[in-house]
Write an enzyme that holds these catalytic residues in place. Structure first.
Site, PDB file in Angstrom:
ATOM      1  CB  SER A  13      42.168 -49.049   7.244  1.00  0.00           C
ATOM      2  OG  SER A  13      43.186 -48.133   6.937  1.00  0.00           O
ATOM      3  CG  ASN A  14      43.469 -45.737   2.864  1.00  0.00           C
ATOM      4  OD1 ASN A  14      42.852 -44.675   2.942  1.00  0.00           O
ATOM      5  ND2 ASN A  14      44.659 -45.926   3.404  1.00  0.00           N
ATOM      6  CG  HIS A 106      52.871 -41.141  -0.903  1.00  0.00           C
ATOM      7  ND1 HIS A 106      53.684 -42.245  -0.862  1.00  0.00           N
ATOM      8  CD2 HIS A 106      53.574 -40.133  -0.347  1.00  0.00           C
ATOM      9  CE1 HIS A 106      54.842 -41.905  -0.318  1.00  0.00           C
ATOM     10  NE2 HIS A 106      54.799 -40.627   0.001  1.00  0.00           N
ATOM     11  CG  LEU A 141      57.856 -44.664  -5.995  1.00  0.00           C
ATOM     12  CD1 LEU A 141      56.976 -45.861  -6.304  1.00  0.00           C
ATOM     13  CD2 LEU A 141      59.027 -45.081  -5.126  1.00  0.00           C
ATOM     14  CG  ASP A 142      55.221 -42.345  -4.034  1.00  0.00           C
ATOM     15  OD1 ASP A 142      54.144 -42.918  -4.261  1.00  0.00           O
ATOM     16  OD2 ASP A 142      56.060 -42.777  -3.235  1.00  0.00           O
TER      17      ASP A 142
HETATM   18  N1  NHR Z   1      54.433 -47.952  -8.838  1.00  0.00           N
HETATM   19  C1  NHR Z   1      54.722 -46.955  -9.667  1.00  0.00           C
HETATM   20  N2  NHR Z   1      55.237 -47.273 -10.832  1.00  0.00           N
HETATM   21  N3  NHR Z   1      54.507 -45.655  -9.361  1.00  0.00           N
HETATM   22  C2  NHR Z   1      53.999 -45.326  -8.182  1.00  0.00           C
HETATM   23  O1  NHR Z   1      53.796 -44.044  -7.905  1.00  0.00           O
HETATM   24  C3  NHR Z   1      53.683 -46.339  -7.240  1.00  0.00           C
HETATM   25  C4  NHR Z   1      53.920 -47.668  -7.613  1.00  0.00           C
HETATM   26  C5  NHR Z   1      53.653 -48.713  -6.719  1.00  0.00           C
HETATM   27  C6  NHR Z   1      53.193 -48.439  -5.455  1.00  0.00           C
HETATM   28  C7  NHR Z   1      52.638 -46.844  -3.651  1.00  0.00           C
HETATM   29  C8  NHR Z   1      53.864 -46.191  -2.989  1.00  0.00           C
HETATM   30  C9  NHR Z   1      53.513 -45.253  -1.865  1.00  0.00           C
HETATM   31  O2  NHR Z   1      52.430 -44.686  -1.829  1.00  0.00           O
HETATM   32  C10 NHR Z   1      52.995 -47.122  -5.069  1.00  0.00           C
HETATM   33  C11 NHR Z   1      53.205 -46.071  -5.950  1.00  0.00           C
HETATM   34  C12 NHR Z   1      55.959 -49.258  -2.259  1.00  0.00           C
HETATM   35  C13 NHR Z   1      57.247 -48.767  -2.333  1.00  0.00           C
HETATM   36  C14 NHR Z   1      58.443 -49.661  -2.151  1.00  0.00           C
HETATM   37  O3  NHR Z   1      59.562 -49.199  -2.164  1.00  0.00           O
HETATM   38  C15 NHR Z   1      57.414 -47.408  -2.598  1.00  0.00           C
HETATM   39  C16 NHR Z   1      56.305 -46.606  -2.800  1.00  0.00           C
HETATM   40  C17 NHR Z   1      55.007 -47.120  -2.737  1.00  0.00           C
HETATM   41  C18 NHR Z   1      54.841 -48.445  -2.468  1.00  0.00           C
HETATM   42  N4  NHR Z   1      58.232 -51.000  -2.026  1.00  0.00           N
HETATM   43  C19 NHR Z   1      59.273 -52.017  -1.876  1.00  0.00           C
HETATM   44  C20 NHR Z   1      59.612 -52.629  -3.248  1.00  0.00           C
HETATM   45  O4  NHR Z   1      60.735 -53.131  -3.334  1.00  0.00           O
HETATM   46  C21 NHR Z   1      58.822 -53.152  -0.996  1.00  0.00           C
HETATM   47  C22 NHR Z   1      58.449 -52.738   0.384  1.00  0.00           C
HETATM   48  C23 NHR Z   1      57.668 -53.835   1.129  1.00  0.00           C
HETATM   49  O5  NHR Z   1      57.306 -54.867   0.535  1.00  0.00           O
HETATM   50  O6  NHR Z   1      57.384 -53.603   2.326  1.00  0.00           O
HETATM   51  O7  NHR Z   1      58.773 -52.683  -4.134  1.00  0.00           O
HETATM   52  O8  NHR Z   1      54.394 -45.010  -0.986  1.00  0.00           O
HETATM   53  C1  GAR Z   2      48.282 -46.052   4.480  1.00  0.00           C
HETATM   54  O1  GAR Z   2      48.718 -45.062   5.392  1.00  0.00           O
HETATM   55  C2  GAR Z   2      48.788 -45.747   3.097  1.00  0.00           C
HETATM   56  O2  GAR Z   2      48.792 -44.388   2.784  1.00  0.00           O
HETATM   57  C3  GAR Z   2      50.190 -46.262   3.190  1.00  0.00           C
HETATM   58  O3  GAR Z   2      50.136 -47.414   3.970  1.00  0.00           O
HETATM   59  C4  GAR Z   2      48.963 -47.374   4.791  1.00  0.00           C
HETATM   60  C5  GAR Z   2      48.107 -48.541   4.408  1.00  0.00           C
HETATM   61  O4  GAR Z   2      47.031 -48.663   5.293  1.00  0.00           O
HETATM   62  N1  GAR Z   2      50.728 -46.546   1.896  1.00  0.00           N
HETATM   63  C6  GAR Z   2      52.022 -46.658   1.681  1.00  0.00           C
HETATM   64  O5  GAR Z   2      52.843 -46.428   2.547  1.00  0.00           O
HETATM   65  C7  GAR Z   2      52.396 -47.077   0.309  1.00  0.00           C
HETATM   66  N2  GAR Z   2      53.805 -47.216   0.261  1.00  0.00           N
HETATM   67  P1  GAR Z   2      45.790 -49.554   4.916  1.00  0.00           P
HETATM   68  O6  GAR Z   2      46.325 -50.895   4.442  1.00  0.00           O
HETATM   69  O7  GAR Z   2      45.058 -49.698   6.232  1.00  0.00           O
HETATM   70  O8  GAR Z   2      44.998 -48.845   3.883  1.00  0.00           O
END
Ligand code: NHR
Ligand code: GAR
Length: 214
Positions: A13-14, A106, A141-142
């Site tokens: 959706s984003n 995020h 991360l984040d």
């Molecule tokens: N990568 C880096 N290096 N730095 C960031 O700030 C990132 C990134 C990749 C994705 C999005 C992030 C969020 O907005 C993002 C930011 C996934 C996980 C996670 O733990 C954490 C944070 C975010 C996205 N993922 C698991 C993993 O093992 C899998 C979870 C799943 O598949 O459902 O990679 O929150």
């Molecule tokens: C959004 O709320 C986004 O901020 C979040 O997942 C949703 C995705 O929605 N992202 C994360 O949690 C990354 N770890 P979307 O697929 O409809 O955009």
């Protein structure tokens, strides 16, 4: 013209909000998902955008997935890579390759609640305000430089779903705004922080009723 590649994992959706914003000077070159079943792929294809899948389950290491993803992304010569609900953590090599042109949304007011399950954790913590953050991605991360945030109130009767929905509505406002600023060359990283130049929209959006009267 700035080329965007948008990475998704699910609903998208984003990504949809960014496509619908039809930002002048921005062309969505491709939408790439790590999950073949991502619902957002159909929306992108329906809008004439190239779609691709780089399935992380087909790779036996994170490095191998990152390398495949980077070649798919590079094929579209992006000026900006946009993580929109992208759920795989990216390695240092990938992040370094797109330094300064990789952004994420995020679902929390960073630096609170990095990582996953942000809405549940916000409810558990009893915070009164919650929200979303668009930030440049760095290896930690984040934790990258913040571009724009949106704030929403937490209601006494909120559950994870109601809070997520309120935050998501604001995500759809701030993410296109961040992309617009990037396309206009208004967002520069200086000393690890984002400096915005000549912006007319505040870098925090959202609404907490009653705040202005307090
Ligand atoms: N990568 C880096 N290096 N730095 C960031 O700030 C990132 C990134 C990749 C994705 C999005 C992030 C969020 O907005 C993002 C930011 C996934 C996980 C996670 O733990 C954490 C944070 C975010 C996205 N993922 C698991 C993993 O093992 C899998 C979870 C799943 O598949 O459902 O990679 O929150
Ligand atoms: C959004 O709320 C986004 O901020 C979040 O997942 C949703 C995705 O929605 N992202 C994360 O949690 C990354 N770890 P979307 O697929 O409809 O955009």
């Amino acid at each position: 013209m700035k080329n965007l590649v948008i990475l998704i994992s699910g609903r998208g959706s984003n990504m949809e909000a960014i496509v619908r914003a039809a930002i002048p000077g921005v062309r969505i070159a491709a939408v790439i998902s790590n999950r073949p079943a991502a619902a957002g792929l159909a929306f992108a294809a329906d809008h004439g955008i190239a779609t691709e899948v780089v399935d992380h389950t087909a790779h036996c290491s994170r490095e191998s997935f990152d390398a495949a993803l980077a070649s798919a992304v590079d094929a579209h010569a992006p000026d900006l890579v946009v993580l929109a609900g992208f759920m795989r953590v990216l390695g240092d090599g990938f992040v370094a390759r797109y330094e300064g042109r990789l952004i994420n949304i995020h679902p929390s007011l960073l630096p609170s609640f990095p990582g996953l399950h942000t809405h549940r954790r916000a409810l558990e913590a009893g915070v009164r305000v919650h929200g979303a953050t668009v930030h440049f991605v760095t290896a930690k991360l984040d934790c990258g430089p913040i571009v724009i945030q949106a704030v929403v109130p937490v209601a006494a009767d909120d559950d994870e779903a109601s809070l997520a929905e309120r935050v998501l509505r604001e995500e759809h406002r701030i993410y296109p705004q961040a992309v617009r600023w990037f396309a206009e060359g208004r967002a520069a990283i200086e000393d690890g922080k984002v400096r915005l130049s000549g912006v007319t929209v505040p870098a925090v959006l959202g609404c907490v009723p009653g705040l202005e009267e307090a």
